[in-house]
Design a protein around this motif. Structure first.
Motif, PDB file in Angstrom:
ATOM      1  N   VAL A  60      24.219  -1.706 -40.062  1.00  0.00           N
ATOM      2  CA  VAL A  60      23.540  -2.273 -41.236  1.00  0.00           C
ATOM      3  C   VAL A  60      23.646  -3.791 -41.154  1.00  0.00           C
ATOM      4  O   VAL A  60      24.705  -4.334 -40.813  1.00  0.00           O
ATOM      5  CB  VAL A  60      24.202  -1.750 -42.524  1.00  0.00           C
ATOM      6  CG1 VAL A  60      23.629  -2.449 -43.744  1.00  0.00           C
ATOM      7  CG2 VAL A  60      24.001  -0.243 -42.641  1.00  0.00           C
ATOM      8  N   ASP A  61      22.553  -4.459 -41.449  1.00  0.00           N
ATOM      9  CA  ASP A  61      22.535  -5.921 -41.370  1.00  0.00           C
ATOM     10  C   ASP A  61      23.568  -6.530 -42.326  1.00  0.00           C
ATOM     11  O   ASP A  61      23.503  -6.292 -43.540  1.00  0.00           O
ATOM     12  CB  ASP A  61      21.125  -6.393 -41.743  1.00  0.00           C
ATOM     13  CG  ASP A  61      20.917  -7.863 -41.421  1.00  0.00           C
ATOM     14  OD1 ASP A  61      21.925  -8.581 -41.318  1.00  0.00           O
ATOM     15  OD2 ASP A  61      19.753  -8.274 -41.277  1.00  0.00           O
ATOM     16  N   PRO A  62      24.512  -7.335 -41.817  1.00  0.00           N
ATOM     17  CA  PRO A  62      25.540  -7.900 -42.703  1.00  0.00           C
ATOM     18  C   PRO A  62      24.966  -8.791 -43.794  1.00  0.00           C
ATOM     19  O   PRO A  62      25.589  -8.951 -44.837  1.00  0.00           O
ATOM     20  CB  PRO A  62      26.427  -8.715 -41.768  1.00  0.00           C
ATOM     21  CG  PRO A  62      26.071  -8.310 -40.413  1.00  0.00           C
ATOM     22  CD  PRO A  62      24.708  -7.736 -40.437  1.00  0.00           C
ATOM     23  N   LEU A  65      24.852  -7.093 -46.883  1.00  0.00           N
ATOM     24  CA  LEU A  65      26.137  -6.931 -47.561  1.00  0.00           C
ATOM     25  C   LEU A  65      26.531  -8.186 -48.337  1.00  0.00           C
ATOM     26  O   LEU A  65      27.333  -8.128 -49.255  1.00  0.00           O
ATOM     27  CB  LEU A  65      27.227  -6.585 -46.543  1.00  0.00           C
ATOM     28  CG  LEU A  65      26.952  -5.330 -45.712  1.00  0.00           C
ATOM     29  CD1 LEU A  65      27.992  -5.176 -44.629  1.00  0.00           C
ATOM     30  CD2 LEU A  65      26.927  -4.100 -46.590  1.00  0.00           C
ATOM     31  N   VAL A 178      31.771  -5.528 -44.206  1.00  0.00           N
ATOM     32  CA  VAL A 178      32.038  -6.621 -43.287  1.00  0.00           C
ATOM     33  C   VAL A 178      32.967  -7.575 -44.024  1.00  0.00           C
ATOM     34  O   VAL A 178      32.910  -7.698 -45.239  1.00  0.00           O
ATOM     35  CB  VAL A 178      30.745  -7.331 -42.845  1.00  0.00           C
ATOM     36  CG1 VAL A 178      30.081  -8.080 -43.984  1.00  0.00           C
ATOM     37  CG2 VAL A 178      31.005  -8.262 -41.689  1.00  0.00           C
TER      38      VAL A 178
ATOM     39  N   GLN B  57      33.313  -4.413 -37.517  1.00  0.00           N
ATOM     40  CA  GLN B  57      33.369  -4.632 -38.966  1.00  0.00           C
ATOM     41  C   GLN B  57      33.894  -6.022 -39.305  1.00  0.00           C
ATOM     42  O   GLN B  57      33.860  -6.435 -40.454  1.00  0.00           O
ATOM     43  CB  GLN B  57      34.228  -3.556 -39.614  1.00  0.00           C
ATOM     44  CG  GLN B  57      33.467  -2.246 -39.719  1.00  0.00           C
ATOM     45  CD  GLN B  57      34.357  -1.054 -39.740  1.00  0.00           C
ATOM     46  OE1 GLN B  57      35.422  -1.104 -40.342  1.00  0.00           O
ATOM     47  NE2 GLN B  57      33.951   0.005 -39.077  1.00  0.00           N
ATOM     48  N   PHE B 208      22.542  -5.941 -35.488  1.00  0.00           N
ATOM     49  CA  PHE B 208      22.555  -7.073 -36.413  1.00  0.00           C
ATOM     50  C   PHE B 208      23.884  -7.806 -36.463  1.00  0.00           C
ATOM     51  O   PHE B 208      24.063  -8.722 -37.235  1.00  0.00           O
ATOM     52  CB  PHE B 208      22.209  -6.595 -37.832  1.00  0.00           C
ATOM     53  CG  PHE B 208      20.867  -5.955 -37.905  1.00  0.00           C
ATOM     54  CD1 PHE B 208      19.724  -6.723 -37.862  1.00  0.00           C
ATOM     55  CD2 PHE B 208      20.743  -4.584 -37.984  1.00  0.00           C
ATOM     56  CE1 PHE B 208      18.480  -6.132 -37.912  1.00  0.00           C
ATOM     57  CE2 PHE B 208      19.507  -3.988 -38.035  1.00  0.00           C
ATOM     58  CZ  PHE B 208      18.371  -4.764 -37.995  1.00  0.00           C
ATOM     59  N   ARG B 209      24.838  -7.368 -35.679  1.00  0.00           N
ATOM     60  CA  ARG B 209      26.164  -7.973 -35.824  1.00  0.00           C
ATOM     61  C   ARG B 209      26.600  -8.755 -34.603  1.00  0.00           C
ATOM     62  O   ARG B 209      27.658  -9.348 -34.608  1.00  0.00           O
ATOM     63  CB  ARG B 209      27.200  -6.894 -36.128  1.00  0.00           C
ATOM     64  CG  ARG B 209      26.943  -6.230 -37.456  1.00  0.00           C
ATOM     65  CD  ARG B 209      28.167  -5.573 -37.992  1.00  0.00           C
ATOM     66  NE  ARG B 209      27.864  -4.906 -39.257  1.00  0.00           N
ATOM     67  CZ  ARG B 209      28.750  -4.591 -40.175  1.00  0.00           C
ATOM     68  NH1 ARG B 209      30.012  -4.866 -39.971  1.00  0.00           N
ATOM     69  NH2 ARG B 209      28.407  -3.983 -41.290  1.00  0.00           N
TER      70      ARG B 209
END
Lengths: 199, 210
Positions: A60-62, A65, A178, B57, B208-209
């Motif tokens: 999921v695109d941060p 968030l 995140v 994360q 995306f990270r």
């Protein structure tokens, strides 16, 4: 005369008992082997579901968030758009799947070793393959990513009269987060992708 | 005559029982040991896979502040200050997943956080990862991860050249090894082997990270 008949009956009983006991032992062995095999696979599929959900959540695109908003249409370039950036916008789609679904399916299928073709178990499924009757279905309710993994397990010693395959299922979920020292999570409460229908 | 035959039968039954019971116990011990080994191996696989995935994360440029520690579950506290936060996340996931049968495991300790490994190909020789400065060397899991230092310098992770050839893809790998020892359990009576379990997992960067 009578004692000879009794002895014959005793011999017959012994043979019947020996055959019956052998059958019982064989069935018990099958049951133990199959149960152990299913136990191992249930753990493996459960881990795969957890990993799939985690991979989906990580995809999921941060910016979503952190409540970032997307670039506005040309007519109002200076104003912030009301619509949040989420990775479920159309440009993040590839085929029919969103980015988080692809990541979720890829990870879970690899982890649960789901074969593309039953004849060749070494070639594993990818997100582009159909995920039925076995495979991974991923959904999100806007808060969490859910992964449901189904794996058809062939029993090592099938019991006569019973099916030789069992479908093992497991579900896992993970929240997209995140952060550095404190994880941040945003929840829209609106389903990005509705839960798949039960299989 | 009849009494002596009966005594002989009894003796034979006792002898047979004395022979069969140890064999049965031996078999049962080894069946249970195999099941424990398979269960631990599955748990180890899941823990390393989740550890590798957990790295994502944390932001790439996040570094643990002074005083950061983690994972003092197996008797050793890991000091993660100055290391990429993703390393601590990976360790926390690993230790949080490896919760059962830990008393039977003798871990092969390793450096928690490494960087710069390369799977290699015809043009590039394979390279072993090197430890991050200050990374604890008494961890049960070792993760090769990339990060961005506070100054902006990029520290490469593990380059898997089988993916996206020939340049490869920067991925996260985690590995752990432990030997399973039944010596302090009742199974030691019939189990004479000490298997070494190993697990390695690779996580691809999410779109995306990274």
């Amino acid at each position: 005369m009578s004692s000879r008949r009794t002895a014959r009956q005793r011999g017959q009983t012994l043979i019947v008992f020996a055959l019956g006991f052998a059958l019982f032992l064989f069935s018990l062995t099958c049951l133990v082997a199959d149960s152990a095999y299913l136990f191992v696979w249930s753990g493996r599929v459960e881990s795969a579901a957890q990993l799939g959900a985690q991979s989906g959540a990580d995809a999921v695109d941060p910016r979503y968030l952190y409540n970032a908003t997307g670039a506005c249409p040309a007519a109002t370039p200076a104003a912030a758009c009301a619509v949040q950036i989420v990775d479920i916008s159309t440009q993040d789609r590839e085929g029919t799947l969103y980015a988080f679904q692809r990541a979720c399916i890829e990870a879970a299928d690899q982890s649960a070793q789901i074969p593309r073709d039953a004849a060749n178990p070494l070639a594993l499924k990818t997100a582009d393959d159909p995920q039925v009757p076995e495979g991974t279905l991923c959904a999100s309710d806007g808060c969490r990513v859910y992964a449901e993994v189904a794996r058809v397990v062939h029993l090592p010693i099938p019991l006569p009269g019973f099916p030789d395959t069992v479908t093992v299922r497991a579900a896992g979920y993970a929240a997209p987060v995140v952060g550095t020292s404190v994880a941040t999570s945003t929840c829209t409460g609106i389903a990005w992708v509705p839960a798949p229908p039960p299989r | 005559m009849r009494r002596s035959r009966r005594r002989g039968d009894d003796a034979q039954a006792v002898l047979e029982t004395a022979l069969v019971i140890p064999i049965l116990l031996f078999l049962i011990c080894n069946f249970v040991a195999v099941m424990v080994q398979v269960t631990v191996q599955e748990q180890l696989n899941a823990a390393t896979a989740l550890a590798a995935q957990s790295r994502f994360q944390a932001p790439e440029n996040a570094v643990d502040p002074a005083g950061s520690r983690c994972c003092g579950v197996h008797g050793a506290t890991l000091v993660t200050a100055g290391l990429p936060t993703g390393c601590r996340y990976a360790a926390e996931s690993f230790y949080g997943t490896m919760t059962t049968y830990t008393g039977l495991l003798h871990w092969q300790t390793a450096t928690l956080c490494t960087s710069g490994g390369d799977s290699g190909n015809a043009a590039n020789p394979p390279a072993k990862p090197v430890a991050y400065p200050g990374s604890p060397a008494n961890a049960d899991v070792s993760c090769d991860i990339g990060s961005i230092k506070p100054g902006g310098a990029v520290v490469p992770g593990y380059v898997d050249r089988t993916l996206n050839p020939p340049s490869g893809l920067d991925v996260v790998t985690c590995s752990a090894s432990a030997s399973l020892d039944f010596a302090n359990t009742p199974l030691a009576w019939g189990v004479f082997w000490t298997p070494t379990l190993h697990a390695q997992a690779e996580a691809l960067p999410p779109p995306f990270r990274q």
